[in-house]
Design a protein around this motif. Structure first.
Motif, PDB file in Angstrom:
ATOM      1  N   PHE A 116       0.855  -1.180   0.000  1.00  0.00           N
ATOM      2  CA  PHE A 116       0.000   0.000   0.000  1.00  0.00           C
ATOM      3  C   PHE A 116       0.894   1.236   0.000  1.00  0.00           C
ATOM      4  O   PHE A 116       1.832   1.321   0.794  1.00  0.00           O
ATOM      5  CB  PHE A 116      -0.906   0.025   1.234  1.00  0.00           C
ATOM      6  CG  PHE A 116      -1.786  -1.177   1.369  1.00  0.00           C
ATOM      7  CD1 PHE A 116      -2.774  -1.438   0.434  1.00  0.00           C
ATOM      8  CD2 PHE A 116      -1.630  -2.065   2.424  1.00  0.00           C
ATOM      9  CE1 PHE A 116      -3.603  -2.547   0.553  1.00  0.00           C
ATOM     10  CE2 PHE A 116      -2.446  -3.174   2.560  1.00  0.00           C
ATOM     11  CZ  PHE A 116      -3.431  -3.412   1.608  1.00  0.00           C
ATOM     12  N   VAL A 117       0.590   2.165  -0.885  1.00  0.00           N
ATOM     13  CA  VAL A 117       1.366   3.402  -0.978  1.00  0.00           C
ATOM     14  C   VAL A 117       0.437   4.576  -0.690  1.00  0.00           C
ATOM     15  O   VAL A 117      -0.627   4.700  -1.308  1.00  0.00           O
ATOM     16  CB  VAL A 117       1.990   3.573  -2.380  1.00  0.00           C
ATOM     17  CG1 VAL A 117       2.668   4.935  -2.503  1.00  0.00           C
ATOM     18  CG2 VAL A 117       2.970   2.448  -2.670  1.00  0.00           C
ATOM     19  N   ILE A 118       0.825   5.411   0.262  1.00  0.00           N
ATOM     20  CA  ILE A 118       0.062   6.629   0.545  1.00  0.00           C
ATOM     21  C   ILE A 118       0.976   7.828   0.349  1.00  0.00           C
ATOM     22  O   ILE A 118       1.934   8.020   1.110  1.00  0.00           O
ATOM     23  CB  ILE A 118      -0.504   6.637   1.977  1.00  0.00           C
ATOM     24  CG1 ILE A 118      -1.326   5.378   2.257  1.00  0.00           C
ATOM     25  CG2 ILE A 118      -1.366   7.888   2.191  1.00  0.00           C
ATOM     26  CD1 ILE A 118      -1.873   5.317   3.683  1.00  0.00           C
ATOM     27  N   ASP A 119       0.685   8.613  -0.676  1.00  0.00           N
ATOM     28  CA  ASP A 119       1.481   9.806  -0.983  1.00  0.00           C
ATOM     29  C   ASP A 119       0.590  10.769  -1.748  1.00  0.00           C
ATOM     30  O   ASP A 119      -0.097  10.361  -2.690  1.00  0.00           O
ATOM     31  CB  ASP A 119       2.719   9.438  -1.811  1.00  0.00           C
ATOM     32  CG  ASP A 119       3.760  10.543  -1.813  1.00  0.00           C
ATOM     33  OD1 ASP A 119       3.413  11.688  -2.202  1.00  0.00           O
ATOM     34  OD2 ASP A 119       4.914  10.272  -1.437  1.00  0.00           O
ATOM     35  N   ASP A 120       0.588  12.037  -1.357  1.00  0.00           N
ATOM     36  CA  ASP A 120      -0.294  12.998  -2.019  1.00  0.00           C
ATOM     37  C   ASP A 120       0.229  13.468  -3.366  1.00  0.00           C
ATOM     38  O   ASP A 120      -0.493  14.108  -4.121  1.00  0.00           O
ATOM     39  CB  ASP A 120      -0.525  14.213  -1.115  1.00  0.00           C
ATOM     40  CG  ASP A 120       0.767  14.968  -0.846  1.00  0.00           C
ATOM     41  OD1 ASP A 120       1.766  14.322  -0.453  1.00  0.00           O
ATOM     42  OD2 ASP A 120       0.783  16.205  -1.002  1.00  0.00           O
ATOM     43  N   ASP A 121       1.479  13.117  -3.694  1.00  0.00           N
ATOM     44  CA  ASP A 121       2.081  13.503  -4.976  1.00  0.00           C
ATOM     45  C   ASP A 121       1.815  12.413  -6.020  1.00  0.00           C
ATOM     46  O   ASP A 121       2.344  11.307  -5.898  1.00  0.00           O
ATOM     47  CB  ASP A 121       3.587  13.701  -4.805  1.00  0.00           C
ATOM     48  CG  ASP A 121       4.246  14.279  -6.049  1.00  0.00           C
ATOM     49  OD1 ASP A 121       3.702  14.099  -7.159  1.00  0.00           O
ATOM     50  OD2 ASP A 121       5.311  14.900  -5.912  1.00  0.00           O
ATOM     51  N   PRO A 122       1.003  12.699  -7.046  1.00  0.00           N
ATOM     52  CA  PRO A 122       0.683  11.662  -8.038  1.00  0.00           C
ATOM     53  C   PRO A 122       1.902  11.152  -8.785  1.00  0.00           C
ATOM     54  O   PRO A 122       1.952   9.974  -9.149  1.00  0.00           O
ATOM     55  CB  PRO A 122      -0.304  12.369  -8.986  1.00  0.00           C
ATOM     56  CG  PRO A 122      -0.119  13.824  -8.752  1.00  0.00           C
ATOM     57  CD  PRO A 122       0.295  13.968  -7.320  1.00  0.00           C
ATOM     58  N   SER A 123       2.902  12.007  -9.017  1.00  0.00           N
ATOM     59  CA  SER A 123       4.093  11.554  -9.726  1.00  0.00           C
ATOM     60  C   SER A 123       4.861  10.527  -8.907  1.00  0.00           C
ATOM     61  O   SER A 123       5.418   9.557  -9.451  1.00  0.00           O
ATOM     62  CB  SER A 123       5.000  12.745 -10.061  1.00  0.00           C
ATOM     63  OG  SER A 123       5.502  13.359  -8.884  1.00  0.00           O
ATOM     64  N   VAL A 124       4.889  10.720  -7.593  1.00  0.00           N
ATOM     65  CA  VAL A 124       5.551   9.750  -6.720  1.00  0.00           C
ATOM     66  C   VAL A 124       4.778   8.440  -6.702  1.00  0.00           C
ATOM     67  O   VAL A 124       5.356   7.353  -6.790  1.00  0.00           O
ATOM     68  CB  VAL A 124       5.680  10.305  -5.289  1.00  0.00           C
ATOM     69  CG1 VAL A 124       6.204   9.226  -4.338  1.00  0.00           C
ATOM     70  CG2 VAL A 124       6.601  11.512  -5.264  1.00  0.00           C
ATOM     71  N   ARG A 125       3.465   8.522  -6.597  1.00  0.00           N
ATOM     72  CA  ARG A 125       2.641   7.310  -6.599  1.00  0.00           C
ATOM     73  C   ARG A 125       2.855   6.512  -7.880  1.00  0.00           C
ATOM     74  O   ARG A 125       3.036   5.289  -7.840  1.00  0.00           O
ATOM     75  CB  ARG A 125       1.154   7.664  -6.453  1.00  0.00           C
ATOM     76  CG  ARG A 125       0.788   8.282  -5.107  1.00  0.00           C
ATOM     77  CD  ARG A 125      -0.709   8.162  -4.834  1.00  0.00           C
ATOM     78  NE  ARG A 125      -1.535   8.762  -5.877  1.00  0.00           N
ATOM     79  CZ  ARG A 125      -1.892  10.042  -5.911  1.00  0.00           C
ATOM     80  NH1 ARG A 125      -1.452  10.874  -4.963  1.00  0.00           N
ATOM     81  NH2 ARG A 125      -2.670  10.516  -6.861  1.00  0.00           N
TER      82      ARG A 125
END
Length: 211
Positions: A16-25
């Protein structure tokens, strides 16, 4: 190198990945997919909590700084909600106090961007293996509890005395029953708890008490 990592992790595992930056996701999705890992990504902790998550070994890759609840605050919230996922923190704005706080709270790793892909993959592998071991231990305890629940009240009494080191005649006197009755109940306890010896039954009782 990536093939080795993928080979050590079950196909059922999920990250599971939680990050507000779409490029990082997206970058993390591509990286994890490249080594055969399933991934579910979220832009916020709230979205993660609302989601349907598979019943499988897992690891959480969590950004530190996000709008709303921060990664560190969510780690504390996970404890309150009894979410027992291993956490790997990633951040572009980390410092030593943050790292210390995260690791003391049980984080697997605290990685500062930019980090090496392999460092993240190694941390995720450790997290998944830890979660798999925790899940197996929980399943084993659940099975012992199921067996214990099948014991009659009399059999539970006998089990408690047996693991406490009492002899059959002592148990009989304590319970006010015949020694034969104690022997029968003791035999049933051993069968139902699937214990091959007294030593094994004692270990089972200790695990039940410790759970």
């Amino acid at each position: 190198m990536t093939q080795t990592v993928a080979a050590t992790i079950s196909e059922q595992a999920v990250v599971f990945v939680i990050d507000d930056d779409p490029s990082v996701r997206h970058a993390l999705e591509d990286l994890l997919a490249s080594v055969g890992l399933k991934v579910q990504s979220f832009k916020s902790t709230e979205e993660f909590l609302r989601s349907n998550k598979p019943d499988a070994p897992a690891c959480l890759v969590l950004d530190i700084r996000m709008p709303g609840l921060s990664g560190l605050d969510f780690q504390r919230e996970m404890t309150r909600l009894d979410i027992q996922l291993p956490v790997v923190f990633i951040t572009a704005h980390g410092d030593i106090p943050m790292s210390v706080r995260a690791m003391k709270a049980g984080a697997i790793e605290f990685l500062t961007k930019p980090f090496r892909d392999q460092d993240l993959l190694d941390a995720i592998r450790i997290g998944i293996e830890k979660d798999r071991a925790n899940r197996q231990a929980s399943m084993a305890i659940a099975e012992l509890r199921r067996r214990f629940a099948e014991l009659t009240s009399g059999e539970r009494q006998v089990m408690a005395f047996v693991v406490g080191g009492r002899l059959n005649k002592q148990i009989a006197a304590e319970l006010g029953v015949s020694e034969i009755t104690v022997k029968v109940r003791r035999s049933h306890v051993m069968q139902k708890m699937q214990a091959g010896s007294l030593a094994e039954l004692v270990k089972i009782a200790e695990r039940l008490r410790g759970s």
